[in-house]
Design a protein around this motif. Structure first.
Motif, PDB file in Angstrom:
ATOM      1  N   HIS A  71       2.105  39.305  33.691  1.00 27.88           N
ATOM      2  CA  HIS A  71       1.855  40.553  32.953  1.00 27.88           C
ATOM      3  C   HIS A  71       0.312  40.672  33.107  1.00 27.88           C
ATOM      4  N   PHE A  72      -0.345  39.734  33.709  1.00 30.18           N
ATOM      5  CA  PHE A  72      -2.007  39.704  33.771  1.00 30.18           C
ATOM      6  C   PHE A  72      -2.842  39.380  35.103  1.00 30.18           C
ATOM      7  N   LEU A  73      -1.902  39.014  36.023  1.00 31.91           N
ATOM      8  CA  LEU A  73      -2.811  38.346  37.134  1.00 31.91           C
ATOM      9  C   LEU A  73      -3.180  39.638  38.011  1.00 31.91           C
ATOM     10  N   GLY A  74      -2.860  40.696  37.798  1.00 34.81           N
ATOM     11  CA  GLY A  74      -3.508  42.006  38.423  1.00 34.81           C
ATOM     12  C   GLY A  74      -4.698  42.290  37.842  1.00 34.81           C
ATOM     13  N   MET A  75      -5.024  41.793  36.716  1.00 31.98           N
ATOM     14  CA  MET A  75      -6.191  42.378  35.742  1.00 31.98           C
ATOM     15  C   MET A  75      -7.456  42.916  36.448  1.00 31.98           C
ATOM     16  N   ASN A  76      -7.839  42.014  37.392  1.00 30.72           N
ATOM     17  CA  ASN A  76      -9.210  42.207  38.224  1.00 30.72           C
ATOM     18  C   ASN A  76      -9.059  43.476  39.031  1.00 30.72           C
ATOM     19  N   GLU A  77      -8.131  44.256  39.259  1.00 28.24           N
ATOM     20  CA  GLU A  77      -8.234  45.421  40.092  1.00 28.24           C
ATOM     21  C   GLU A  77      -8.545  46.547  39.355  1.00 28.24           C
ATOM     22  N   PHE A  78      -8.553  46.416  37.614  1.00 27.18           N
ATOM     23  CA  PHE A  78      -8.786  47.566  36.883  1.00 27.18           C
ATOM     24  C   PHE A  78     -10.135  47.661  36.857  1.00 27.18           C
ATOM     25  N   ASP A  79     -10.992  48.751  36.820  1.00 25.97           N
ATOM     26  CA  ASP A  79     -12.280  48.950  36.313  1.00 25.97           C
ATOM     27  C   ASP A  79     -12.029  49.372  35.041  1.00 25.97           C
ATOM     28  N   ALA A  80     -11.967  48.794  34.087  1.00 27.04           N
ATOM     29  CA  ALA A  80     -11.349  49.198  32.746  1.00 27.04           C
ATOM     30  C   ALA A  80     -11.703  48.132  31.596  1.00 27.04           C
ATOM     31  N   THR A  81     -11.760  48.564  30.315  1.00 25.92           N
ATOM     32  CA  THR A  81     -12.043  47.669  29.079  1.00 25.92           C
ATOM     33  C   THR A  81     -10.773  47.116  28.954  1.00 25.92           C
ATOM     34  N   VAL A  82     -10.693  45.745  29.174  1.00 27.75           N
ATOM     35  CA  VAL A  82      -9.489  45.002  28.933  1.00 27.75           C
ATOM     36  C   VAL A  82      -9.319  44.476  27.529  1.00 27.75           C
ATOM     37  N   ILE A  83      -8.172  44.866  26.682  1.00 33.27           N
ATOM     38  CA  ILE A  83      -8.009  44.548  25.379  1.00 33.27           C
ATOM     39  C   ILE A  83      -6.781  43.371  25.203  1.00 33.27           C
ATOM     40  N   VAL A  84      -6.917  42.247  24.557  1.00 33.35           N
ATOM     41  CA  VAL A  84      -6.127  41.500  24.339  1.00 33.35           C
ATOM     42  C   VAL A  84      -6.135  40.710  22.778  1.00 33.35           C
ATOM     43  N   ASN A  85      -5.202  40.154  22.212  1.00 31.78           N
ATOM     44  CA  ASN A  85      -5.235  39.721  21.012  1.00 31.78           C
ATOM     45  C   ASN A  85      -6.028  38.385  20.984  1.00 31.78           C
ATOM     46  N   ARG A  86      -6.406  37.806  19.671  1.00 35.44           N
ATOM     47  CA  ARG A  86      -6.736  36.623  19.879  1.00 35.44           C
ATOM     48  C   ARG A  86      -6.140  35.268  20.496  1.00 35.44           C
ATOM     49  N   GLN A  87      -4.864  35.318  20.266  1.00 31.46           N
ATOM     50  CA  GLN A  87      -4.074  34.107  20.891  1.00 31.46           C
ATOM     51  C   GLN A  87      -3.931  34.283  22.329  1.00 31.46           C
ATOM     52  N   THR A  88      -3.698  35.794  22.670  1.00 28.12           N
ATOM     53  CA  THR A  88      -3.749  35.736  24.253  1.00 28.12           C
ATOM     54  C   THR A  88      -4.971  35.409  24.983  1.00 28.12           C
ATOM     55  N   ASN A  89      -6.019  35.610  24.411  1.00 27.69           N
ATOM     56  CA  ASN A  89      -7.401  35.381  24.950  1.00 27.69           C
ATOM     57  C   ASN A  89      -7.542  33.863  25.080  1.00 27.69           C
ATOM     58  N   GLU A  90      -6.932  33.278  24.126  1.00 26.54           N
ATOM     59  CA  GLU A  90      -7.046  31.690  24.192  1.00 26.54           C
ATOM     60  C   GLU A  90      -6.426  31.220  25.314  1.00 26.54           C
ATOM     61  N   ARG A  91      -5.244  31.690  25.356  1.00 29.86           N
ATOM     62  CA  ARG A  91      -4.369  31.399  26.716  1.00 29.86           C
ATOM     63  C   ARG A  91      -4.950  31.594  27.954  1.00 29.86           C
ATOM     64  N   LEU A  92      -5.417  32.815  28.046  1.00 30.70           N
ATOM     65  CA  LEU A  92      -6.323  33.383  29.306  1.00 30.70           C
ATOM     66  C   LEU A  92      -7.523  32.360  29.786  1.00 30.70           C
ATOM     67  N   LYS A  93      -8.258  31.952  28.655  1.00 30.43           N
ATOM     68  CA  LYS A  93      -9.200  31.064  29.099  1.00 30.43           C
ATOM     69  C   LYS A  93      -8.772  29.734  29.999  1.00 30.43           C
ATOM     70  N   GLU A  94      -7.600  29.314  29.821  1.00 29.99           N
ATOM     71  CA  GLU A  94      -7.070  28.276  30.683  1.00 29.99           C
ATOM     72  C   GLU A  94      -6.895  28.898  32.154  1.00 29.99           C
ATOM     73  N   TRP A  95      -6.404  30.073  32.316  1.00 28.74           N
ATOM     74  CA  TRP A  95      -6.399  30.614  33.478  1.00 28.74           C
ATOM     75  C   TRP A  95      -7.693  31.221  34.358  1.00 28.74           C
ATOM     76  N   GLN A  96      -8.605  31.406  33.564  1.00 28.62           N
ATOM     77  CA  GLN A  96     -10.054  31.643  34.083  1.00 28.62           C
ATOM     78  C   GLN A  96     -10.529  30.313  34.617  1.00 28.62           C
ATOM     79  N   SER A  97     -10.110  29.080  34.173  1.00 31.58           N
ATOM     80  CA  SER A  97     -10.578  27.725  34.735  1.00 31.58           C
ATOM     81  C   SER A  97     -10.036  27.542  36.093  1.00 31.58           C
ATOM     82  N   TYR A  98      -8.816  28.143  36.202  1.00 37.51           N
ATOM     83  CA  TYR A  98      -7.949  27.849  37.368  1.00 37.51           C
ATOM     84  C   TYR A  98      -8.555  28.088  38.752  1.00 37.51           C
TER      85      TYR A  98
END
Length: 281
Positions: A71-98
């Motif tokens: 649901h999110f690995l295409g995120m970088n292709e969008f020149d837009a403001t990305v909105i997530v809830n707090r729990q989702t943001n915590e989980r994405l932090k792990e992916w940002q370190s990959y």
């Protein structure tokens, strides 16, 4: 090709063979909003190419329904403001370190951080992987956020879910349309697919509070109110019958209550709730 639900709402259907979920587009008078960004840069690019064929306002917002990779690995292709809830943001932090080179991906598979299918998709549909790094979201909300696209209000809200504890839904009141992502699905624990029995009633309550007539789901695309009501009824009936770790007992309880055999969907749900009893024990 994008499917048109109304003059202001479109969606790109799921593709199960490629692990691609449904992606949404909501258009106001001034801006457009995207719901989920796809399982890869290639998925996102194909979505954007379809949007370019429409005469719609510029994309200003992207909402991620939950932090599962498809649901999110295409995120970088969008020149837009990305909105997530707090729990989702915590989980994405792990992916940002990959890191996304082959050796790193294989290590993540070996340690059960990602699936083999996820690795395959990344390898084939994300170019320049040696320098790929997932972007960070721009807006992190706690419970509810309202966005006005210009005479088109979108209510973005975290809900309880049997799928994941970071589920976000997007409701468009004037169209009575609800984007659910994967919120209404079960989950897998220790190779057992199950519906979290304790969260079923709270989830249904959270979802049914919306006056929705159309429901966009991550891997079924679109359902009307009748189809969703039937889905809830079958889930509830199966949950009530599954009171132990025995499928046989669950089927017997179902037959005694309903005076009939369970259909294929109900039998699948019975097994899922029995599995939940096993997981919880």
């Amino acid at each position: 090709m994008l499917n048109k639900l109304s003059d202001t709402i479109y969606y790109l259907s799921n593709q199960d063979d490629k692990d691609r979920p449904t992606l949404g587009l909501v258009c106001g008078d001034r801006y457009s909003l995207i719901i989920d960004t796809g399982n890869s840069t290639q998925h996102a690019k194909e979505f954007l190419l379809e949007i370019e064929k429409l005469n719609v306002p510029p994309i200003k917002y992207v909402v991620i329904t939950h932090a599962h990779w498809d649901h999110f690995l295409g995120m970088n292709e969008f020149d837009a403001t990305v909105i997530v809830n707090r729990q989702t943001n915590e989980r994405l932090k792990e992916w940002q370190s990959y890191q996304f080179d082959d050796d790193s991906l294989q290590q993540y598979v070996n340690t059960n951080q990602i699936s083999a299918k996820c690795m395959e998709i990344i390898q084939t549909e994300i170019p320049n992987r040696d320098v790929f790094k997932l972007n960070s979201p721009d807006i992190i909300f706690e419970h509810t956020l309202t966005i006005d696209l210009g005479n088109k209000v979108c209510l973005i809200e975290s809900i309880q879910s049997t799928h994941t504890d970071d589920s976000t839904v997007i409701y468009i009141p004037d169209e009575k349309v609800l984007f659910l992502g994967d919120a209404a699905y079960g989950t897998t624990t220790n190779s057992l697919f199950h519906f979290k029995q304790s969260l079923l009633a709270p989830m249904i309550t959270d979802i049914q509070k919306y006056d929705a007539e159309w429901f966009l789901l991550g891997h079924e695309s679109i359902c009307d109110l009748h189809e969703m009501t039937l889905y809830w009824d079958e889930l509830v009936a199966a949950s009530q019958a599954a009171q132990s770790t025995s499928l046989e007992n669950a089927v017997d309880c179902f037959k005694a209550e309903k005076q009939r055999d369970p259909n294929d969907n109900e039998l699948f749900f019975l097994q899922a709730f029995v599995n939940d009893r096993i997981v919880q024990s």
